[in-house]
Design a protein around this motif. Structure first.
Motif, PDB file in Angstrom:
ATOM      1  N   ASP A 120     -55.803  59.998  47.092  1.00 30.72           N
ATOM      2  CA  ASP A 120     -54.441  61.249  46.564  1.00 30.72           C
ATOM      3  C   ASP A 120     -53.333  61.042  45.751  1.00 30.72           C
ATOM      4  N   GLN A 121     -52.645  59.446  45.999  1.00 29.35           N
ATOM      5  CA  GLN A 121     -51.679  59.525  46.374  1.00 29.35           C
ATOM      6  C   GLN A 121     -51.684  58.647  44.702  1.00 29.35           C
ATOM      7  N   VAL A 122     -52.917  58.118  44.073  1.00 29.40           N
ATOM      8  CA  VAL A 122     -52.938  57.377  42.906  1.00 29.40           C
ATOM      9  C   VAL A 122     -52.779  58.164  41.731  1.00 29.40           C
ATOM     10  N   TYR A 123     -51.625  58.044  40.979  1.00 27.55           N
ATOM     11  CA  TYR A 123     -51.713  59.081  39.479  1.00 27.55           C
ATOM     12  C   TYR A 123     -52.089  58.881  38.913  1.00 27.55           C
ATOM     13  N   THR A 124     -53.089  59.818  39.061  1.00 24.88           N
ATOM     14  CA  THR A 124     -53.948  60.034  37.459  1.00 24.88           C
ATOM     15  C   THR A 124     -54.062  60.694  36.224  1.00 24.88           C
ATOM     16  N   GLU A 125     -53.812  60.387  34.596  1.00 24.57           N
ATOM     17  CA  GLU A 125     -53.895  60.761  34.042  1.00 24.57           C
ATOM     18  C   GLU A 125     -55.359  60.289  32.464  1.00 24.57           C
ATOM     19  N   GLY A 126     -55.842  61.375  32.437  1.00 18.76           N
ATOM     20  CA  GLY A 126     -57.083  60.961  31.284  1.00 18.76           C
ATOM     21  C   GLY A 126     -56.800  61.166  29.818  1.00 18.76           C
ATOM     22  N   ILE A 127     -57.363  60.790  29.393  1.00 24.38           N
ATOM     23  CA  ILE A 127     -57.544  60.487  27.900  1.00 24.38           C
ATOM     24  C   ILE A 127     -57.431  61.645  26.939  1.00 24.38           C
ATOM     25  N   SER A 128     -58.230  63.055  27.030  1.00 26.60           N
ATOM     26  CA  SER A 128     -57.834  64.414  26.692  1.00 26.60           C
ATOM     27  C   SER A 128     -57.439  64.921  25.787  1.00 26.60           C
ATOM     28  N   LYS A 129     -55.951  63.936  26.139  1.00 28.65           N
ATOM     29  CA  LYS A 129     -55.270  64.644  24.735  1.00 28.65           C
ATOM     30  C   LYS A 129     -54.391  63.618  24.107  1.00 28.65           C
ATOM     31  N   ILE A 130     -55.250  62.572  23.921  1.00 30.69           N
ATOM     32  CA  ILE A 130     -54.595  61.549  23.154  1.00 30.69           C
ATOM     33  C   ILE A 130     -55.172  62.087  21.599  1.00 30.69           C
ATOM     34  N   VAL A 148     -53.432  55.275  37.042  1.00 31.01           N
ATOM     35  CA  VAL A 148     -54.686  55.043  35.444  1.00 31.01           C
ATOM     36  C   VAL A 148     -53.946  55.885  34.649  1.00 31.01           C
ATOM     37  N   HIS A 149     -53.650  56.351  33.605  1.00 32.24           N
ATOM     38  CA  HIS A 149     -53.038  56.712  32.877  1.00 32.24           C
ATOM     39  C   HIS A 149     -54.165  55.825  31.209  1.00 32.24           C
ATOM     40  N   PRO A 150     -53.665  56.570  30.379  1.00 31.40           N
ATOM     41  CA  PRO A 150     -53.967  55.918  28.654  1.00 31.40           C
ATOM     42  C   PRO A 150     -52.195  55.327  28.451  1.00 31.40           C
ATOM     43  N   THR A 151     -52.941  53.825  28.174  1.00 31.72           N
ATOM     44  CA  THR A 151     -51.384  52.809  27.776  1.00 31.72           C
ATOM     45  C   THR A 151     -51.666  52.551  26.582  1.00 31.72           C
ATOM     46  N   MET A 152     -50.052  51.807  25.997  1.00 35.48           N
ATOM     47  CA  MET A 152     -50.345  51.196  25.151  1.00 35.48           C
ATOM     48  C   MET A 152     -50.187  49.536  25.116  1.00 35.48           C
ATOM     49  N   ILE A 153     -51.157  48.633  24.616  1.00 37.30           N
ATOM     50  CA  ILE A 153     -51.227  47.509  24.890  1.00 37.30           C
ATOM     51  C   ILE A 153     -51.226  46.850  23.438  1.00 37.30           C
ATOM     52  N   PRO A 154     -50.132  45.662  22.911  1.00 35.49           N
ATOM     53  CA  PRO A 154     -50.721  45.246  22.541  1.00 35.49           C
ATOM     54  C   PRO A 154     -51.258  43.919  21.626  1.00 35.49           C
ATOM     55  N   ASN A 155     -51.433  44.328  20.481  1.00 37.29           N
ATOM     56  CA  ASN A 155     -53.209  43.736  19.842  1.00 37.29           C
ATOM     57  C   ASN A 155     -53.018  42.604  20.605  1.00 37.29           C
ATOM     58  N   SER A 156     -52.225  41.723  20.676  1.00 40.48           N
ATOM     59  CA  SER A 156     -52.331  40.563  21.054  1.00 40.48           C
ATOM     60  C   SER A 156     -52.760  39.896  22.442  1.00 40.48           C
TER      61      SER A 156
END
Lengths: 435, 435
Positions: B221-231, B263-271
């Motif tokens: 229950d303490q794990v922050y969880t955000e999905g991708i439906s708003k991307i 868990v959340h949408p995250t930007m990661i560098p292309n490299s």
């Protein structure tokens, strides 16, 4: 059960890493094992060297017997490297009932069967995760978690020195010799780099991985081995234009009744993950019939990553001992009596795509002659680059073929050589397009 | 010792894969184990379904008791999924002395402690490699080969549905809803996709991996969880302009006295390699203090890859039994009495880089006001994109921040909301730049 005692043969770079791992993570290791392990003896052949770690008095010795014939030692870690005296020490330790952990790929690839037979007779373990791809847990993945799969292929970038050199050549447009120089200055290449740059080290590793995956013995002398010393910046540049990287690729393939085991510079498409494995990193791409393609990537060498692999094996043997397991996992992943010697396909029989760079006289009709000879041997051309001529005498013609048999390629190239249009030896690089 | 007998609860997709793996690779499996294993009973809740495999009469049953209370069965594979009745069946099987293999991430993440306590009391194994990242041998790598490491972080792309959707949105420039539709048609998304697209499935998996890596319990229950439906495709497009991909990233980090699990949408560098993990594939990037960064990549779901993981666990337990091992590896990688509950850092306390897309009124001075508020809360801007206005009313302003505290970001955004320059809710995506 009392503390499990470990003896270490070799106190160089990796040995020092092992000592650091033992010391720094002792608490976590004990929390995971539920048991104490102790690094009881270390053989340092140079007793005067300062290894930068603090040890209890009496731990370091120059006498190998204090490890291999010491009744208190349960597990012997062999980090001397090379064939002898490492082999004799390991065999004596086995005869004395010790379990063995080694990072010695040359010894295991060439004399592994003798060592394994001795170990099986004594009922002791021989583990060598650190011998292939440094810290990457590829051997345990093959022997344990993926062991319900039939493996069809294994492709690896297994030598950090070669991969550093090829990456640097690609990034800087440099040629082999100056980059090798730089690699030596940075400590990424040995003073005598032959074993690495000529592919021998990689061949040792793919011989071991192929044996583990395919349930066969691999006669190391049958492994085709070609290094990177003839790769030029021109070929790297043409590869780039065609959407490929050049890597020293270790290839193992299983055809059921025969296998391929080979090491050579290989063009792989930029879109495949192995093409993006750069610098001193290693990666292995396994394909199993159930798991599908699976890639493991990480540090292929270095004090700490190799120590991680050694310690993983030490902890596995410790877990066997404290849980009462006897011969839990066969040393080569298959029960010894189930291993058969599958023949290795001759290079002339392999099917591959090929990059061919001809250096030709600059006159009309040359391409037609080359294409004619290739066609005669059923080799069809997938793409071609013929740069504008800058030199009055010679011009390169670069071809990428569709799948062809190596024997046909050899025949066609031999014929083309006789046409009096070729002014320098033709460069051939195999292409692995079907990952 | 007699043949090891296995009972299977659930004959859906993965169950069918397990039966196929048993049947097709029976010879190889026996060569590796040196022992026969037999799939003796399969519980199919839909006795009328044709699973496309041929079985001896009497193997398939609708009665769970024929597996969990059958004295002949050694290992129970649970593939029903969900909390109940799976949990009750597993607990009863444990009480009857069966070893358990399960692919049930929800159950293990939420009720794992109860199951593990019961198993430890009975001295039986519970293995769940298939619960995380399908065929990728990540759990065994953490518990076994890499177990001499202190892990500092674990980053994962752990849900094939989300990764397929984000990859497709990136490739086609499409928005979420039509791509979800397509994923459902292709069978990559469930009819009710909530668990996948809202990140719950990923959160179950990172909760398990964090517990294994860091030697802690994780209160789900303490794990922050955000999905991708708003991307939106707009954000994917801005990310591309800045050199990033958007992935649903599972993050576990260890600070010694506390951990992060989110868990959340995250930007990661292309490299970075994780940016190149596309479609339904999964990947996990572990960092250990000795092994360094290590990436495992493969099929994260599907009949066959998941079967491979299930069978790996079945074979491990079989090897324990035939070698005489008792409780060889602790279920969660650490001895049960050594696991402590490390607190999970509140989201307000995390430090991250941030992508912020403001939708503002189109008038001069807006950027200055936003920058002013950010500056007041010690948030500095790394880069900015302000596309030319096409709409008379509103204009996006896109900012990438340097490292900032989430609480400061929240305060700054709350203040900016009050300035009467914001015409739509601000989009916030966390950025993971320091791989």
């Amino acid at each position: 059960m009392s503390t499990i005692k470990i003896g270490l043969l070799g106190f160089g770079t990796v040995g020092t890493g092992v000592v650091r791992n033992f010391q720094r993570n002792a608490v976590t290791i004990e929390k995971r094992l539920g048991h104490k392990i102790e690094l009881a003896k270390i053989v340092d052949r140079d007793a005067t060297a300062d290894r930068g770690v603090t040890l209890e008095p009496g731990v370091v010795t120059t006498d190998v017997e204090e490890v291999i014939s010491n009744p208190e030692i349960d597990i012997v870690i062999e980090l001397f490297g090379g064939y002898e005296p490492a082999k004799s020490f390991i065999l004596k330790a086995i005869a004395n009932g010790k379990h063995i952990v080694t990072a010695n790929k040359a010894l295991m690839a060439v004399h592994g069967q003798e060592i394994i037979a001795a170990a099986n007779q004594q009922g002791v373990s021989v583990m060598f995760e650190a011998a292939v791809a440094g810290g990457i847990p590829i051997i345990s993945a093959i022997k344990e978690n993926l062991c319900s799969n039939e493996f069809s292929s294994i492709l690896g970038i297994l030598n950090g020195t070669c991969n550093f050199i090829l990456t640097k050549m690609t990034e800087d447009g440099s040629d082999f010799a100056p980059v090798l120089d730089e690699a030596q200055k940075l400590g990424y290449a040995e003073a005598d780099p032959t074993f690495d740059v000529e592919g021998v080290d990689t061949a040792h590793k793919i011989a071991l991985l192929s044996a583990l995956c395919f349930g066969t013995t691999v006669d190391f002398d049958q492994v085709y081995t070609e290094g990177i010393s003839k790769i030029t910046s021109m070929d790297i540049n043409f590869a780039e234009q065609m959407g490929y990287k050049i890597k020293l690729l270790a290839i193992g393939k299983n055809y059921g009744d025969q296998i391929e085991v080979r090491v050579h510079p290989t063009m792989i498409p930029n879109s495949y993950q192995l093409a993006e494995v750069n610098g001193v990193f290693n990666a292995v791409r396994l394909t199993g019939d159930f798991v599908g393609p699976t890639l493991l990537y990480g540090s292929g060498a270095g004090m700490d990553a190799t120590a991680s692999a050694v310690m993983g094996d030490v902890m596995a043997i410790t877990r066997d001992k404290i849980s009462g397991a006897q011969s839990r996992v066969p040393i080569m992943g298959y029960c010894a009596d189930q291993i058969k010697a599958l023949p290795i396909k001759a290079m002339s029989e392999i099917i591959s795509h090929y990059y061919l760079r001809f250096t030709t006289v600059d006159q009309p009709g040359v391409l037609a002659k080359i294409a004619g000879s290739l066609g005669k041997y059923n080799i069809s051309i997938q793409s071609m680059i013929q740069p504008e001529s800058r030199n009055v005498d010679t011009v390169p013609i670069v071809l990428m073929t569709h799948a062809a048999k190596e024997a046909d390629i050899s025949s066609a190239l031999a014929e083309i050589e006789t046409l009096n249009i070729i002014s320098q030896p033709t460069c051939l690089i195999r292409v692995e397009p079907d990952l």
